[in-house]
Enzyme design. Structure first.
Site, PDB file in Angstrom:
ATOM      1  N   TYR A 130      10.987  25.328  -7.050  1.00 44.76           N
ATOM      2  CA  TYR A 130      12.435  25.521  -6.908  1.00 44.76           C
ATOM      3  C   TYR A 130      13.195  24.383  -7.611  1.00 44.76           C
ATOM      4  O   TYR A 130      14.058  24.634  -8.454  1.00 44.76           O
ATOM      5  CB  TYR A 130      12.772  25.553  -5.418  1.00 44.76           C
ATOM      6  CG  TYR A 130      14.219  25.837  -5.093  1.00 44.76           C
ATOM      7  CD1 TYR A 130      14.766  27.100  -5.258  1.00 44.76           C
ATOM      8  CD2 TYR A 130      15.045  24.830  -4.577  1.00 44.76           C
ATOM      9  CE1 TYR A 130      16.086  27.363  -4.934  1.00 44.76           C
ATOM     10  CE2 TYR A 130      16.368  25.089  -4.239  1.00 44.76           C
ATOM     11  CZ  TYR A 130      16.882  26.359  -4.423  1.00 44.76           C
ATOM     12  OH  TYR A 130      18.188  26.610  -4.089  1.00 44.76           O
ATOM     13  N   VAL A 189      17.395  25.590   8.480  1.00 50.09           N
ATOM     14  CA  VAL A 189      17.603  24.944   9.772  1.00 50.09           C
ATOM     15  C   VAL A 189      18.734  25.601  10.575  1.00 50.09           C
ATOM     16  O   VAL A 189      18.600  25.795  11.793  1.00 50.09           O
ATOM     17  CB  VAL A 189      17.802  23.424   9.581  1.00 50.09           C
ATOM     18  CG1 VAL A 189      19.116  23.090   8.881  1.00 50.09           C
ATOM     19  CG2 VAL A 189      17.696  22.715  10.903  1.00 50.09           C
TER      20      VAL A 189
END
Ligand code: NAD
Ligand code: UDP
Ligand code: UDP
Length: 313
Positions: free
Chosen positions: A145, A187
């Site tokens: 990424y 998260v």
């Protein structure tokens, strides 16, 4: 003036909110997405609109369209998703960028790249300014990424210098809001889903690592403003909310706002997890006249409501 716009990754979390704003302001929008992490549910309300069109397509393959603006958002964004098929992640960033830049070059379109704060890696400069070159592991599990996005930035700037393509690069810091994928492992979605289901809240490591969370509406406004800056204003430009929180603080806030009694439990920290991250947004303030307007608490409330509706709890 109305534009003819392509949004790659338009069925994803950020892309679908962007499509909403563009259609609302009267643009003709083609959403190009292979539905790897995106969903038709995110754009279902747009499918009957004359100004909106959905094309199921993988941007690692060439695409031929006529348009004057391209927002390139196609790329899985959460660690779980981008590590699922890391080779495809790099291909999406690199081959995908080559194809959309080739398209922009052929039709003379302006093109904006959704880059990321991950180009700074595990940063040793804090908060991060745009002139910081980053601290990225080239061979770790996040590299598909991080390095893919870094190479995409390189391609954008080389198409600009070599072929005079009108580019804009925004570096997006952690963003949250309705339409986040419930299982993407990020998260904010993890903590909210755990809290409303009464499950344990998983704190990775000691929970003292920091992130800065931007609400999606603020983020989209900055992207739209950047796209309309004059030719030659290329960025890269940081966009995000500079409010900085530890993961423990985020967990406490989610528990309080959702009225949950879930317990906090510690889990191992994943490799290469950045210790801190906070955008310096001086450039966005001065160049775009933009700054975030939605506090973490104000943004978490509608996000919690969205997950409650989605999960029917
Ligand atoms: P997302 O996973 O919800 O959206 C990405 C979209 O791209 C999905 O709809 C997916 O199906 C599509 N896609 C993936 N590979 C594709 C391919 N090869 N061809 C066509 N479509 C493809 O993620 P998001 O959070 O909406 O992120 C959008 C963009 O913003 C990404 O480029 C991401 O790197 C960037 N970004 C997001 C954040 C964030 O916090 N959300 C932070 C930094 C950068
Ligand atoms: N491309 C595309 N759509 C277009 C024009 C080009 O998908 O409208 C692709 C094309 O397949 C090529 C890539 O973009 O692989 C890069 O194009 P460019 O013109 O830079 O390179 P070339 O075609 O000369 O290799
Ligand atoms: N994290 C956590 N519990 C979770 C998911 C993530 O403590 O259930 C931590 C993770 O280790 C990282 C931070 O939260 O330090 C942000 O993770 P996320 O995957 O959302 O984004 P990124 O690391 O790409 O910024």
């Amino acid at each position: 003036m109305n534009h003819s716009v392509v949004v790659t990754g338009g069925a994803g979390f950020l892309g679908s909110h962007l499509c909403d704003r563009l259609v609302d302001r009267g643009d003709d929008v083609v959403c190009v997405d292979n539905l790897f992490t995106g969903s038709k549910d995110n754009i279902r309300h747009l499918l009957s609109n004359d100004r909106f069109e959905f094309k199921r397509h993988d941007i690692t393959f060439p695409l031929y369209l006529e348009l004057d603006r391209i927002f390139n958002l196609a790329c899985p964004a959460s660690p779980i998703h981008y590590q699922h098929d890391p080779v495809q992640t790099t291909k999406t960033s690199v081959h995908g960028a080559i194809n959309v830049l080739g398209l922009a070059k052929r039709v003379g379109a302006r093109i904006l790249q959704a880059s990321t704060s991950e180009v700074y890696g595990d940063p040793v400069i804090h908060p991060q300014t745009e002139d910081y070159w980053g601290n990225v592991n080239p061979i770790g599990i996040r590299s598909c990424y991080d390095e893919g996005k870094r190479c995409a930035e390189t391609l954008f700037f080389d198409y600009h210098r070599q072929h005079k393509v009108d580019i804009k690069v925004v570096r997006i810091f952690n963003t949250y809001g309705p339409r986040m994928h419930p299982n993407d492992g990020r998260v904010v979605s993890n903590f909210i889903v755990q809290a409303i289901k009464g499950e344990d809240i998983t704190i990775f490591g000691d929970g003292l690592q920091t992130r800065s969370f931007c609400y999606v509406d603020d983020l989209i406004e900055a992207m739209l403003r950047m796209m309309e800056t004059e030719t030659g204003t290329t960025g890269p430009i940081n966009i995000g909310n500079p409010g900085e929180y530890t993961m423990l603080e985020l967990a406490e806030t989610v528990l309080r706002l959702s009225g949950s009694n879930s317990r906090l439990v510690k889990r191992p920290l994943p490799p290469d997890d950045p210790k801190q991250r906070q955008p310096n947004i001086s450039m966005a303030r001065s160049m775009l006249g933009w700054e975030p307007t939605i506090s973490l608490e104000d943004g978490l409330a509608p996000t919690i409501d969205y997950f409650k509706r989605l999960l029917k709890v």
